[in-house]
Design a protein around this motif. Structure first.
Motif, short mmCIF file in Angstrom:
data_model
loop_
_atom_site.label_atom_id
_atom_site.label_comp_id
_atom_site.label_asym_id
_atom_site.label_seq_id
_atom_site.Cartn_x
_atom_site.Cartn_y
_atom_site.Cartn_z
N UNK A 11 -1.63 0.01 -3.17
CA UNK A 11 -0.69 1.01 -2.67
C UNK A 11 -0.94 1.13 -1.16
N UNK A 12 0.04 0.74 -0.36
CA UNK A 12 -0.17 0.68 1.09
C UNK A 12 0.80 1.59 1.83
N UNK A 13 0.25 2.49 2.66
CA UNK A 13 1.07 3.36 3.49
C UNK A 13 1.59 4.59 2.79
N UNK A 14 1.10 4.88 1.59
CA UNK A 14 1.54 6.04 0.82
C UNK A 14 0.36 6.97 0.58
N UNK A 16 -2.78 9.04 -0.78
CA UNK A 16 -3.80 8.73 -1.77
C UNK A 16 -3.51 9.41 -3.10
N UNK A 17 -2.89 10.59 -3.03
CA UNK A 17 -2.57 11.32 -4.26
C UNK A 17 -1.63 10.52 -5.16
N UNK A 18 -0.71 9.78 -4.54
CA UNK A 18 0.20 8.96 -5.34
C UNK A 18 -0.57 7.82 -6.01
N UNK A 19 -1.49 7.20 -5.29
CA UNK A 19 -2.29 6.14 -5.88
C UNK A 19 -3.12 6.67 -7.05
N UNK A 20 -3.68 7.87 -6.90
CA UNK A 20 -4.46 8.47 -7.97
C UNK A 20 -3.60 8.76 -9.19
N UNK A 21 -2.41 9.27 -8.94
CA UNK A 21 -1.49 9.55 -10.05
C UNK A 21 -1.09 8.27 -10.77
N UNK A 22 -0.84 7.21 -10.00
CA UNK A 22 -0.43 5.94 -10.60
C UNK A 22 -1.57 5.37 -11.45
N UNK A 29 -5.13 -0.34 -15.60
CA UNK A 29 -4.83 -0.91 -14.29
C UNK A 29 -5.76 -0.31 -13.24
N UNK A 30 -6.12 -1.11 -12.25
CA UNK A 30 -6.92 -0.64 -11.13
C UNK A 30 -6.01 -0.44 -9.94
N UNK A 31 -6.10 0.71 -9.31
CA UNK A 31 -5.22 1.04 -8.19
C UNK A 31 -6.07 1.30 -6.95
N UNK A 32 -5.74 0.61 -5.86
CA UNK A 32 -6.44 0.79 -4.59
C UNK A 32 -5.44 1.22 -3.53
N UNK A 33 -5.89 2.11 -2.64
CA UNK A 33 -5.02 2.62 -1.59
C UNK A 33 -5.45 2.09 -0.23
N UNK A 34 -4.46 1.71 0.59
CA UNK A 34 -4.71 1.26 1.96
C UNK A 34 -3.86 2.11 2.89
N UNK A 46 -8.13 -10.56 -0.02
CA UNK A 46 -9.05 -10.76 -1.14
C UNK A 46 -8.34 -11.40 -2.32
N UNK A 47 -7.01 -11.20 -2.41
CA UNK A 47 -6.22 -11.84 -3.45
C UNK A 47 -6.37 -11.21 -4.82
N UNK A 48 -5.60 -11.73 -5.77
CA UNK A 48 -5.70 -11.30 -7.16
C UNK A 48 -4.88 -10.10 -7.54
N UNK A 49 -3.97 -9.67 -6.69
CA UNK A 49 -3.20 -8.46 -6.97
C UNK A 49 -2.07 -8.74 -7.96
N UNK A 50 -1.79 -7.72 -8.78
CA UNK A 50 -0.69 -7.82 -9.72
C UNK A 50 0.57 -7.15 -9.24
N UNK A 51 0.43 -6.24 -8.25
CA UNK A 51 1.58 -5.50 -7.74
C UNK A 51 1.24 -4.92 -6.38
N UNK A 52 2.19 -4.98 -5.45
CA UNK A 52 2.06 -4.32 -4.15
C UNK A 52 3.11 -3.23 -4.06
N UNK A 53 2.66 -1.99 -3.85
CA UNK A 53 3.55 -0.86 -3.62
C UNK A 53 3.42 -0.49 -2.15
N UNK A 54 4.47 -0.71 -1.38
CA UNK A 54 4.38 -0.68 0.09
C UNK A 54 5.44 0.23 0.69
N UNK A 55 5.01 1.05 1.66
CA UNK A 55 5.96 1.93 2.34
C UNK A 55 6.43 1.32 3.65
#
Length: 248
Positions: A11-14, A16-22, A29-34, A46-55
């Protein structure tokens, strides 16, 4: 983070609360926030991502800049990209542009969380476990996003006010007029997503007034000035929880 897996979401540019909720809504699923473009680039490397949620407003590179750079490095091969932005900020995002950027789905703020988790679960092939959001939680989420983007919205009101001053002083040139017209158009869309229906209506009137090339007179200057005052008054109210998801 314990480790990146095919069920990992960046989860990039959104908030942290949204990443935690997701993370709570997607068991397994593992969710990381940038928070910045640099952090997102490091995570993608680092690779290996299943989904990018980007603002779209990702600090640093901007969402589109990150996509172009990551695709040039081959880091997004096979990774679904969910892209979030405000209505009115997508003038350049034609269907062709979306495809070129590799955007899988487009969502508008304030986000429809139920739709987001459904689509994320489908992309990850994971069972969703969404908990219905209470009215208070939704209102808080909308207020958080509004606080983040309020300054940019008010800068568009400044453009309307600047056009009024230009008409009064006889200094409004074609380029400035076109800019104010575009800002009014974006303003109408962006504030509408926050439930500012009256402000959206006023902004569309401003857009219509500024269209064309017919000379603007003192009466028009007064209308623009009144519109700017009304916009500031309306936008001083709390935003309303409204959702406006969109699909590509």
């Amino acid at each position: 983070m314990a480790g990146v897996t095919p069920k990992s979401v960046l989860v990039a540019g959104l908030p942290d609360a949204l990443a935690g909720w997701l993370a709570r809504a997607l068991p397994g699923a593992t969710v990381e926030s940038a928070d910045t473009g640099a952090a997102a680039e490091a995570a993608l490397a680092r690779g290996g991502w299943g989904l990018l949620l980007l603002d779209d407003a990702l600090p640093g590179l901007g969402g589109r800049g990150l996509l172009r750079a990551a695709r040039a490095r081959g880091e997004l091969e096979g990774i679904p990209v969910f892209y979030t932005l405000f209505r009115g900020a997508d003038a350049e995002l034609t269907r062709e542009a979306l495809q070129a950027l590799g955007i899988t789905r487009l969502f508008f703020h304030p986000l429809d969380r139920d739709e987001l988790v459904r689509q994320a679960a489908a992309a990850l092939e994971a069972p969703p476990a969404p908990a219905p959001s209470g009215r208070g939680e939704v209102a808080a989420a909308v207020a958080t996003v509004w606080a983040r983007f309020r300054d940019a919205v008010m800068a568009r009101v400044d453009s309307v006010e600047g056009a009024a001053i230009g008409v009064l002083q006889g200094t409004l040139d074609a380029e400035t007029r076109r800019h104010a017209e575009r800002e009014a158009h974006k303003l109408a869309g962006s504030v509408g997503t926050f439930g500012f229906a009256e402000a959206s209506r006023i902004a569309r009137e401003v857009e219509t007034l500024l269209q064309g090339s017919a000379p603007l007179g003192q009466a028009d200057a007064l209308r623009l000035t009144d519109a700017a005052v009304a916009l500031r008054r309306e936008l001083a109210r709390p935003p309303s929880p409204m959702t406006a998801p969109a699909r590509v």
